[in-house]
Design a protein around this motif. Structure first.
Motif, PDB file in Angstrom:
ATOM      1  N   LYS A  71       2.128  10.468  -0.085  1.00 38.57           N
ATOM      2  CA  LYS A  71       2.705   9.829  -1.117  1.00 38.57           C
ATOM      3  C   LYS A  71       4.075  10.065  -0.824  1.00 38.57           C
ATOM      4  O   LYS A  71       4.389   8.889  -0.827  1.00 38.57           O
ATOM      5  N   GLU A  98       3.039   6.365  -6.632  1.00 42.45           N
ATOM      6  CA  GLU A  98       1.820   5.527  -6.744  1.00 42.45           C
ATOM      7  C   GLU A  98       1.013   5.854  -5.576  1.00 42.45           C
ATOM      8  O   GLU A  98       0.015   6.281  -5.614  1.00 42.45           O
ATOM      9  N   THR A  99       1.471   4.747  -4.504  1.00 48.64           N
ATOM     10  CA  THR A  99       0.235   4.453  -3.294  1.00 48.64           C
ATOM     11  C   THR A  99       1.553   4.851  -1.904  1.00 48.64           C
ATOM     12  O   THR A  99       3.164   5.543  -1.877  1.00 48.64           O
ATOM     13  N   HIS A 103      -4.192   4.301   3.918  1.00 50.28           N
ATOM     14  CA  HIS A 103      -5.126   4.750   3.011  1.00 50.28           C
ATOM     15  C   HIS A 103      -5.420   6.585   3.365  1.00 50.28           C
ATOM     16  O   HIS A 103      -4.406   7.365   4.065  1.00 50.28           O
ATOM     17  N   GLN A 130      -4.358   2.177 -10.280  1.00 51.42           N
ATOM     18  CA  GLN A 130      -2.971   2.594  -9.162  1.00 51.42           C
ATOM     19  C   GLN A 130      -3.496   2.519  -7.396  1.00 51.42           C
ATOM     20  O   GLN A 130      -4.483   1.772  -7.401  1.00 51.42           O
ATOM     21  N   GLU A 131      -2.470   1.511  -6.515  1.00 55.12           N
ATOM     22  CA  GLU A 131      -2.944   0.683  -5.572  1.00 55.12           C
ATOM     23  C   GLU A 131      -3.257   1.429  -4.266  1.00 55.12           C
ATOM     24  O   GLU A 131      -3.203   0.723  -3.758  1.00 55.12           O
ATOM     25  N   GLN A 132      -3.376   2.840  -4.483  1.00 56.50           N
ATOM     26  CA  GLN A 132      -4.144   3.400  -3.555  1.00 56.50           C
ATOM     27  C   GLN A 132      -5.209   3.239  -2.631  1.00 56.50           C
ATOM     28  O   GLN A 132      -6.297   3.118  -3.562  1.00 56.50           O
TER      29      GLN A 132
END
Length: 162
Positions: A71, A98-99, A103, A130-132
Motif C-alpha cells: 500500500k 487504504e488501497t 490487488h 475500503q476499496e482494496q
C-alpha cells in the motif's frame, strides 16, 4: 520485473523458492530482524521506495510487512499466511493508504497453527468498506510453512493475474 520478497520471523528465502521467483525477474530479499526493529515496514519503505520494485511478496511476518508495504509503494502483492491480526513481536504500522490501487493476493492455510486464518479473515472483514481488491485463496492442504509446490502454484497464479 523486480520482486521484493520479505521473509517471515527468523526466516529467509530458500534457494528453491528464489529459483521460482527468478523465472519472473530480479529478486531482492533483504534480511530483517523483526525482534530488534519494530519499524521494519518503515525501514523497508525507505530502502525500496526508489528501487523500482514491481511486486511485493512475503510470508507470515513478511506477509504482514508486505501487505502494508504494498500500500505504501502502491504495488500488487502476494502474501502467504500474513500475520495481520496478531504477531508475536511488536511492529509499528505506519499510516498507509487504504488501497494499493491494484490487488493483494492472499493465501491462507486453514490448518495454520501459527497465524490464525479466522483472525486474518476477521481483520479483513473490518476493512470491507475500503476499496482494496483482495483475491483470497484458502488452502485446506496448508499449514504455516509453504511447501515448494504450493509456493510455485500460487506464484504462477499470481503472475498470471497481473
Amino acid at each position: 520485473m523486480k520482486i521484493l520478497y520479505i521473509h517471515g520471523l527468523n526466516g529467509s528465502l530458500i534457494p528453491e523458492k528464489r529459483e521460482v521467483l527468478e523465472r519472473y525477474g530480479t529478486v531482492r530479499a533483504p534480511s530483517i530482524d523483526y525482534e530488534n526493529n519494530p519499524d521494519s515496514i518503515t525501514w523497508l519503505h525507505n530502502q525500496y521506495k526508489k528501487a523500482n520494485i514491481d511486486i511485493v511478496m512475503g510470508s507470515s511476518m513478511g506477509g504482514f510487512a508486505g501487505y502494508h508495504l504494498s500500500k505504501l509503494l502502491q504495488l500488487p502483492a502476494l502474501v502467504f499466511n500474513p500475520a495481520l491480526a496478531e504477531r508475536s513481536v511488536v511492529q509499528n504500522v505506519p499510516h498507509t493508504p487504504e488501497t494499493n490501487k491494484g490487488h493483494i493476493h492472499m493465501v491462507l492455510g486453514s490448518k495454520d497453527p501459527v497465524v490464525n486464518p479466522k483472525a486474518t479473515l476477521q481483520f479483513l472483514g473490518e476493512l470491507l468498506m475500503q476499496e482494496q481488491d483482495y483475491r483470497i485463496s484458502i488452502r485446506h492442504d496448508l499449514e504455516h510453512r509453504i511447501p515448494l509446490d504450493v509456493f510455485e502454484e500460487e506464484v504462477v497464479k499470481f503472475m498470471g493475474s497481473l
